[in-house]
Structures are given as structure tokens and as C-alpha cells.
Design a protein around this motif. Structure first.
Motif, PDB file in Angstrom:
ATOM      1  N   LEU A 199     -15.965  27.992 -29.942  1.00  0.00           N
ATOM      2  CA  LEU A 199     -16.169  26.815 -30.760  1.00  0.00           C
ATOM      3  C   LEU A 199     -15.298  25.703 -30.210  1.00  0.00           C
ATOM      4  N   TRP A 200     -15.863  24.512 -30.100  1.00  0.00           N
ATOM      5  CA  TRP A 200     -15.088  23.376 -29.587  1.00  0.00           C
ATOM      6  C   TRP A 200     -14.579  22.555 -30.747  1.00  0.00           C
ATOM      7  N   GLY A 201     -13.337  22.173 -30.701  1.00  0.00           N
ATOM      8  CA  GLY A 201     -12.747  21.436 -31.813  1.00  0.00           C
ATOM      9  C   GLY A 201     -11.718  20.435 -31.364  1.00  0.00           C
ATOM     10  N   ARG A 202     -10.874  20.060 -32.294  1.00  0.00           N
ATOM     11  CA  ARG A 202      -9.926  18.992 -32.050  1.00  0.00           C
ATOM     12  C   ARG A 202      -8.514  19.539 -31.942  1.00  0.00           C
ATOM     13  N   HIS A 203      -7.605  18.717 -31.537  1.00  0.00           N
ATOM     14  CA  HIS A 203      -6.207  19.097 -31.490  1.00  0.00           C
ATOM     15  C   HIS A 203      -5.451  18.132 -32.387  1.00  0.00           C
ATOM     16  N   ASN A 204      -4.970  18.628 -33.500  1.00  0.00           N
ATOM     17  CA  ASN A 204      -4.238  17.813 -34.455  1.00  0.00           C
ATOM     18  C   ASN A 204      -2.794  17.694 -33.988  1.00  0.00           C
ATOM     19  N   MET A 205      -2.356  16.496 -33.722  1.00  0.00           N
ATOM     20  CA  MET A 205      -1.059  16.286 -33.073  1.00  0.00           C
ATOM     21  C   MET A 205       0.082  16.022 -34.058  1.00  0.00           C
ATOM     22  N   ILE A 206      -0.114  16.326 -35.334  1.00  0.00           N
ATOM     23  CA  ILE A 206       0.955  16.076 -36.297  1.00  0.00           C
ATOM     24  C   ILE A 206       2.223  16.813 -35.899  1.00  0.00           C
ATOM     25  N   SER A 207       2.092  18.082 -35.503  1.00  0.00           N
ATOM     26  CA  SER A 207       3.254  18.887 -35.143  1.00  0.00           C
ATOM     27  C   SER A 207       3.503  18.916 -33.638  1.00  0.00           C
ATOM     28  N   GLY A 208       2.527  18.468 -32.854  1.00  0.00           N
ATOM     29  CA  GLY A 208       2.634  18.585 -31.409  1.00  0.00           C
ATOM     30  C   GLY A 208       2.153  19.925 -30.890  1.00  0.00           C
ATOM     31  N   TYR A 209       1.689  20.795 -31.779  1.00  0.00           N
ATOM     32  CA  TYR A 209       1.165  22.101 -31.405  1.00  0.00           C
ATOM     33  C   TYR A 209      -0.283  22.218 -31.870  1.00  0.00           C
ATOM     34  N   LYS A 210      -1.062  22.994 -31.145  1.00  0.00           N
ATOM     35  CA  LYS A 210      -2.375  23.368 -31.641  1.00  0.00           C
ATOM     36  C   LYS A 210      -2.169  24.519 -32.610  1.00  0.00           C
ATOM     37  N   ILE A 211      -2.610  24.331 -33.845  1.00  0.00           N
ATOM     38  CA  ILE A 211      -2.305  25.291 -34.902  1.00  0.00           C
ATOM     39  C   ILE A 211      -3.584  25.893 -35.469  1.00  0.00           C
ATOM     40  N   VAL A 212      -3.588  27.227 -35.559  1.00  0.00           N
ATOM     41  CA  VAL A 212      -4.682  27.979 -36.161  1.00  0.00           C
ATOM     42  C   VAL A 212      -4.106  28.804 -37.307  1.00  0.00           C
ATOM     43  N   SER A 248      -8.750  19.429 -46.857  1.00  0.00           N
ATOM     44  CA  SER A 248      -7.691  18.473 -47.191  1.00  0.00           C
ATOM     45  C   SER A 248      -6.328  18.989 -46.746  1.00  0.00           C
ATOM     46  N   ASN A 249      -6.093  20.280 -46.961  1.00  0.00           N
ATOM     47  CA  ASN A 249      -4.811  20.877 -46.573  1.00  0.00           C
ATOM     48  C   ASN A 249      -4.657  20.923 -45.056  1.00  0.00           C
ATOM     49  N   MET A 250      -5.753  21.168 -44.344  1.00  0.00           N
ATOM     50  CA  MET A 250      -5.715  21.156 -42.878  1.00  0.00           C
ATOM     51  C   MET A 250      -5.285  19.792 -42.361  1.00  0.00           C
ATOM     52  N   ASN A 251      -5.873  18.748 -42.913  1.00  0.00           N
ATOM     53  CA  ASN A 251      -5.519  17.392 -42.481  1.00  0.00           C
ATOM     54  C   ASN A 251      -4.075  17.055 -42.828  1.00  0.00           C
ATOM     55  N   LYS A 252      -3.639  17.494 -43.979  1.00  0.00           N
ATOM     56  CA  LYS A 252      -2.276  17.213 -44.428  1.00  0.00           C
ATOM     57  C   LYS A 252      -1.237  17.910 -43.571  1.00  0.00           C
ATOM     58  N   GLU A 253      -1.496  19.167 -43.203  1.00  0.00           N
ATOM     59  CA  GLU A 253      -0.492  19.985 -42.523  1.00  0.00           C
ATOM     60  C   GLU A 253      -0.670  20.032 -41.008  1.00  0.00           C
ATOM     61  N   GLY A 254      -1.705  19.401 -40.481  1.00  0.00           N
ATOM     62  CA  GLY A 254      -1.901  19.397 -39.031  1.00  0.00           C
ATOM     63  C   GLY A 254      -2.462  20.697 -38.500  1.00  0.00           C
TER      64      GLY A 254
END
Length: 303
Positions: free
Chosen positions: A13-26, A67-73
């Protein structure tokens, strides 16, 4: 096995990298529901069965999780859903559809010996629809992990290397039966050497078992949910929780960061609190990258 099934397993699956923490988080361990109303009903019933007394940090509805995903990166959420056998197929289809309609959601499916139909054919169909692994919660679902009715699933997964996530241990100190005990799961680990098995809750927080299993079996991984948490409510009521960071650090260094997958068990655990705890630990950046995201991405073929 047909070529299209193998293609589905490899596609990712192709997705995004949320840079809030600087890590790719799953977040590799989340339970999701269609609406807040459904979530509240299921959570209330589950909490009563397992005598869970703290307030849940969220509902687990799709809207709430997003919503929680966006909030926590959080870049990806692995939906580890299961249900009673009569509605399990319907629940699997709902998880698969929810992942199609919501970028970043990664679906697992579940099985039960009492499900109708040819289970391997169902699994092949689920994989074509986007399934990335299997979630079993034998204690809550009420069946022995080695039940002959699901042997065909293990054979299939062993042939393809399709991952299986097992709830391992109690639920907030409650133990309704022995079906999720490590002793019940171990014969499967020994028999099916090509299946990547993920044991949730760090194998019930048994550090000695984690170290022993990691030395004996290359196909065993552990998720951090509930045991390695930063959420105060869980740290106060769940035992064992690894409250001392040094215990976590020593375990990571001993078994290797590549054996651990970050998970929260949301909406019971809190990914935000848990991510912050890992980010503050005296681990290398590479170790944090593996645990917080890269291991799940590789195991579940997310990217």
C-alpha cells in the motif's frame, strides 16, 4: 497458488509520511468500529467482561482513529479487528472496505473454526481485497489456537509467509480461559516455521519468554502494546507493565529492534503517550525507526 494472489501479497500500500515526529510511524495494533455508537456499545461490553475500570482514551470509530492519526503523526494504522463467528465474514469485509475508503488504514482479517465456507478460499479473496495479515484473539473468540478447523489457514500462511498476529496473555489482568496463553501458541510457532507470528503485549509482558523465543525462533515478533506504554491509566492498572525504560532498552538491545513492532491497542491504549515514551528513550535513531514503523511496513508489506 494463483499468480494474482501472490501479486496481491507483494503489491503493498502506498501512503504518506507524517513528519510531526520525524519518523514514519505505524500503529500496528488498533481496533476500529464504524461509528461512535457502535464503538461505545462494544467497548462497554468488553470492559465489563474483563473488568477494565479506566476510561478509554478514544472510541476507535474510523473518524476518531483518523483524527488521532493526524494529531499524533501516525502514518498507518493496522486494524486488528475480530468478531464472533456468525458475523466474522461480514466484519472482515467491513475492515477491508474501510481500508479502501480511508488512506493509511491497513486491514487484518480474522477466522474462527465455526466460520462457514472454505477458509482458504475466503483468505484468498480477502487478500485480493487488500488483507495484510490475520488477527487471532483465541481467548475472546473462544477457540484453541491449534483447532483442526483452521489448520488450512496455517498451511496457507506457511506456504506464502502471510503474517499472523496472536493476542498473547491476559486482558488487563483478566484471564477468561487458557486459549491465549503462550503455551497454547508455542506448538504452532514450532510447526509453522515460515509464518511470521506477532505476539501482542510482549508475550504478556514476560521478558524471559521474549528473550528465549527470540533466540529459538526467527519467525517470532512482539508488539509493544499495553506493556510498553506511556499512558498513565494503563500503567496504574495493568501488570506487568514495563515502567522502567531501562527494562525496555535492555530488551531491545538483547533481542534486536527488528523483532519489535509498535502498537497501542487503541482505543484501550494511547498511541500518543506511547510514541512520546519511545521517542524519549535512550535508543538509537535506527532502533526507533525500526520499532515505530519500518518493521510493520516490512512485515505487512505496507509500502
Amino acid at each position: 497458488m494463483c499468480a494474482r494472489i501472490l501479486d496481491c501479497l507483494k503489491a503493498g500500500l502506498w501512503g504518506r509520511h507524517n513528519m510531526i515526529s520525524g519518523y514514519k510511524i505505524v500503529d500496528g495494533h488498533v481496533h476500529t468500529y464504524a461509528t461512535d455508537k457502535i464503538a461505545h456499545r462494544i467497548i462497554q461490553a468488553f470492559n465489563e467482561i474483563y473488568d477494565i475500570k479506566f476510561e478509554n482514551p478514544g472510541t476507535g470509530s474510523i473518524e476518531d482513529v483518523r483524527s488521532n492519526m493526524n494529531k499524533e503523526g501516525i502514518d498507518y494504522t493496522v486494524m486488528a479487528n475480530f468478531a464472533p463467528p456468525k458475523i466474522l465474514h461480514k466484519n472482515n469485509l467491513w475492515s477491508l472496505e474501510a481500508s479502501k475508503n480511508n488512506k493509511g488504514l491497513v486491514p487484518l482479517v480474522s477466522f474462527h473454526p465455526e466460520m462457514e465456507g472454505a477458509l482458504t478460499e475466503l483468505l484468498e479473496d480477502y487478500i485480493e481485497r487488500g488483507a495484510r495479515g490475520i488477527k487471532f484473539h483465541p481467548m475472546a473468540q473462544g477457540f484453541e489456537p491449534g483447532h483442526k478447523g483452521i489448520e488450512s489457514i496455517y498451511d496457507f500462511c506457511n506456504e506464502t509467509g502471510f503474517p499472523i498476529v496472536f493476542h498473547c496473555g491476559r486482558v488487563s489482568n483478566a484471564r477468561l480461559n487458557e486459549y491465549s496463553d503462550l503455551d497454547m501458541i508455542l506448538p504452532l510457532i514450532e510447526k509453522y516455521k515460515e509464518i511470521p507470528f506477532v505476539l501482542t503485549h510482549m508475550a504478556d509482558g514476560d521478558r524471559q519468554a521474549v528473550v528465549s523465543l527470540s533466540r529459538s525462533y526467527d519467525n517470532v515478533f512482539f508488539d509493544t502494546s499495553i506493556v510498553i506504554t506511556g499512558y498513565p491509566s494503563i500503567m496504574d492498572v495493568n501488570e506487568p507493565s514495563w515502567l522502567d525504560d531501562q527494562t525496555v532498552i535492555e530488551t531491545v538491545n538483547e533481542i534486536g529492534a527488528h523483532r519489535m513492532l509498535f502498537g497501542s491497542d487503541y482505543p484501550w491504549g494511547s498511541p500518543g503517550h506511547d510514541i512520546k515514551r519511545f521517542l524519549k528513550m535512550n535508543l538509537s535513531r535506527q532502533q526507533k525507526e525500526l520499532i515505530l514503523g519500518l518493521n510493520s511496513i516490512k512485515l505487512f508489506k505496507i509500502e
